[in-house]
Design an enzyme around this catalytic site. Sequence first.
Site, PDB file in Angstrom:
ATOM      1  NE  ARG B 311      -9.081 -28.634   0.160  1.00 45.14           N
ATOM      2  CZ  ARG B 311      -9.171 -28.105  -1.081  1.00 45.14           C
ATOM      3  NH1 ARG B 311     -10.180 -28.444  -1.882  1.00 45.14           N
ATOM      4  NH2 ARG B 311      -8.277 -27.262  -1.518  1.00 45.14           N
ATOM      5  CD  GLU B 738      -7.901 -33.615  -3.309  1.00 47.50           C
ATOM      6  OE1 GLU B 738      -7.726 -32.571  -3.986  1.00 47.50           O
ATOM      7  OE2 GLU B 738      -7.744 -33.648  -2.091  1.00 47.50           O
TER       8      GLU B 738
END
Lengths: 453, 785
Positions: B311, B738
Amino acid sequence: MTITFHLNGEEVVLRDLDPSATLLDFLREERGLKGTKEGCNEGDCGACTVMVTDRAGSKPLNSCILFLPQLNGKSIRTVEGAAGDDGALHPVQEAMITHHGSQCGFCTPGFVMSMVTAHKNGATDHDVQLAGNLCRCTGYAPIIRAAEAAAAQPVPQWISQESLPQATEAANTPRSSDALAQLYAAKPKARLVAGATDLGLWVTKGLRDLGEMIFLDGCEDLKQIAISDREIRFGAMVDMNRVREAIEPLHPSYGEMIRRFASQQVRAAATIGGNIANGSPIGDNPPALIALGARLHLRRGDSRRDIAVEDFFIDYGKQDRLPGEFVEAVSIPRQPDRLRVYKLSKRFDQDISAVLGAFNITLADGSVAEARVAFGGLAGTPKRAAHVEKALVGQPWSEATVAAAAAEMSQDFTPMTDMRASAEYRLESSRNMLMRYFRDLAGASQSVLEVQV
Amino acid sequence: MSVAKPLPHDAAKLHVTGKARYVDDTPLPRDTLHLAFGLSSIAKGRITAMDLTAVRSSPEVVAVLTAQDLPFANDVSPSAHDEPLLSDGTLHYRGQPIFLVVARSHRAARVAARRGEISYAEEKPLLTLEEALAADSRFEEGPRIYQKGDAASAIAKAPHRVEGTFELGGQEHFYLEGQAALALPQEDGAMLVNSSTQHPTEIQHKVAEAIGLPMHAVRVEVRRMGGGFGGKESQGNALAVACAVAARQTGKPCKMRYDRDDDMVITGKRHAFRISYQAGYDDAGRLQGVDFTHLVNCGWAQDLSLPVADRAMLHSDNAYAISAIRIESHRLKTNLQSATAYRGFGGPQGMVGIERVMDHIAFDLGLDPVELRRRNYYDAPERALVGGSAPRSATSPRNISGKVKARDNTTPYGMEVRDFELHELTDQLLESADYAARRAEIAAWNAEQTDLKRGLAFSPVKFGISFTLTHLNQAGALVHVYQDGSVHLNHGGTEMGQGLFQKVAQVAASRFGISVEKIKITATDTAKVPNTSATAASSGTDLNGMAVKAACDTIRGRMAEFLSQRHQTDVDAVVFTDDLVRIGAAEISFNEAAKQCYEGRISLSATGFYKTPSLKWDRIKGQGRPFFYFAYGASLTEVVVDRRSGENRILRCDILHDAGASLNPDLDIGQVEGGYVQGAGWLTTEELIWDDSGRLRTHAPSTYKIPACSDRPDVFNVALYQGENREDSIYRSKAVGEPPFMLGISAWLALSDAVAQFGQSYPALDAPATAEEVWRRAREVSNEL
């Protein structure tokens, strides 16, 4: 040992208690009051905050490092007692809901109790009142909005009218310094407990058995502050919030340092005597006191002596204190305020200093007549910068003198590298503090804390 | 409709009255036992002898377990089978659990756990990235490389180049509620587990393995966590398994909670990175090619490190269209705590990399850093939003030559960016924050100062939403309507403070046209909804909201059909709204409707299921569409620094964040404010320090400094971007857990901007930019060295 206190308005008498039991464990494990949370068990997060009231007023305290005997004769209010008996919410509780002041909710009871106490005391410096409560979810903004919204609301009757029980006569809880002197002389191996903000961790983190403990909280005469033309005298048991109040008008820079010293909860428990007597190399009071030329008043039985604060600290972990001898008071000579105290830490609030510098320089005819420069965090004890002082005294008060004196810092200190700071940073920033002092006195300096947008 | 209302957190009243129950608050049976781990005091080596006599004879100790005493699997890893619950004799980090104490009190267990006498054959630990790289100590066979175009030649051909390397520290989660679990033995060997976890199904799975029973024998319940932030995605396994194993052995309920110091010493944290970059750009600051190398400190076990490091690579473009890019990622294995999930899951680290590049180029070019970023933005989509603000026209600011040409608007991993909101969002933010005027005012102020300087910086966020492990993008729900019209709601998501339960309840209320008070939100329970994914990757509302919607719609459909038949009207004429059901001309209360349906023998219970559409991802090739959509945001932070001490603070922050059509604007703003402060904390005061023996020295809040109250910006303006998700998400909202964390990057860039004012060269700030780091860089740029 038997003690008596009020808990959310009800009288509690505890017999045969373990004197090192903490209030938090008692609340959660004995009383089933699970609203008060354990976040860190060392007084740094505030999740366990409760309001404790005695004759001097109400204060927020960290229940995780508060020994039960410290509560004799006091009244405790936990989050379960923040709302009224009929379930009516306290204004700060209402505001916390309306302003979304809770997310995960775990820090919330501690915040609520700090806010309830501040609200009762009429305190609106919310950042200061809440510096000892950590929240990881909200970023604090909604909590402050809630505190602001609640400020104008009246204090509910169940909070304003806190009743106080009579303290129970208990062993090892002297009610005066004379009684303490006698008791401690007879039991010189006992552990003296003032605010327990340090000793508490010996129990919760060190898992140590403290042995016999003597609780000083009942010694009301050690809680006196006397300000005369000659001196400011703090009894050893004066808590740091009261020290701040007294010192702020006289030595504002010292007052500002105390604002950042630990947190509201810790300052409400921590005492000036304890902060000196525990001998920590990073206690924040000693350098300031040393710079002010303060004297420490020690007592053993009926014999008393006083020494310069700097002379108390012999070496790391070693102080000039005899068995059975205790700190009775510290006195600061009255003087024009030229003191500046610079506290350097990773975080502004509630952080142990990497370096703490205290500067007090007296000038005569443009030259340095007397220099008292002391540091914490640079050595195994709080210590004067003798070489620096020597390089200053008798010299014209100029940038060149200051630069030359700052160079002497490495003669005085060989700081260490640890998790708070590197040796180099400690040394260099201590030098910069001296220069900052020079500019401060000239009115040409500013702290980042003073910059506003 | 209930959605889009700014309702408070569903448990707000319980929070403020202290009545919200966490694992450690659960009333316990009298015979409950308490656990603590005995920990390794070396970072690498073998146990040569272990004398636990003093542990066993310590007061109130009931049992002491070592690896030999475990009846079945000795593994608490999420997937790689490389994390024994108790050491098998080899030791991999300082703080690794070796033995398990079972005692009659929490304190007795802690006291006993320190009494183990263990002899070690100590080896030199690998602690740093250099050491791990030199020893080729890594996960996977070699580095992962994702690329697009030929970065090396694009950089070589570019008129200008920039390069550098910087450190990016890890981060302790510091959830206020430490890890905790409770296991209650049931009949026939079954186990009921109460855990503070983001991943009940994984707890169920690991406990079942550890007690040698199928998953059906283990039921895991989670009402709430006192914060998670990724730290309870896998790190709760050890406690739950320990409780279950001890409960199985003793036949008694067992509870375990870590003391804060133990929690910080034992559990994983955010991955620390070292990022090296090389970039080529043209005279206008447009990127021609970028090359990144990520050295990732994964700690001793694999845990979730591979998807985290992936990621990071997937966010190395952030908001910028880069025609040639190469990212090389080394997942290094060291003798530290096993780094784990933490809000953003590698995304923040990847994003800091490219933001550093943009910052550095802007400095070298002397170009406004916002303008530079805009020139490199992805293109805005052609399609205007329905009901939202009109996106910027196709002639985006990037086409400064005036020539409009069709550009490659795909990410380094081949996904087309079709929802890029940042042109308009940036315009709005700069205007509301008064960027240009403040830039000038700050420059004038700085010119008057010697020791203090102010800095201002902007950073955008484009964050990909979906689990990159595609099969995790599924969710289930269970909804019951009772005959009195009240509704029981359950789904696979867990509540850790983010407001998931309330947002999902708002969805259910909207589907039934009833008020949210009629809905009972219940604890996550593996016996109600099975095979759930972790509440992670910001996906909680997207996935579970859709599953709940499906379940509600099934029930609503059955009710409508029944009621329409009963009233001899068309099913489409049945409308659920305002606590009423309209059936043609008739109108009955929802409660009455429920009663009639019950009496008409209509099933009022349904499951719902959802899987995210359109995903296709090959993590080895680094190609596909790993994300359903992107969430956007931007922040502008102003700071002041003191060069004498490096002391610094945030003066002001302005944020505009894209939560799509928000399900609950106030709860979403709460995520944004909190995310920003947590992100800024990561990059400023939160410093993890290990000594040379691998001992974590910052293992308590006394030494590890998360932001305190006064560290939030003095002026803090946070707003939501008025838009809607271009993809068909739940009510067109966007995930918000997030993405806002990365808004904190602007605080770090603002410190860099301020430090740059002290000299002529680029201040190569590492992170965290503690006061000491700021002091050091300020000294460097002012050439005092």
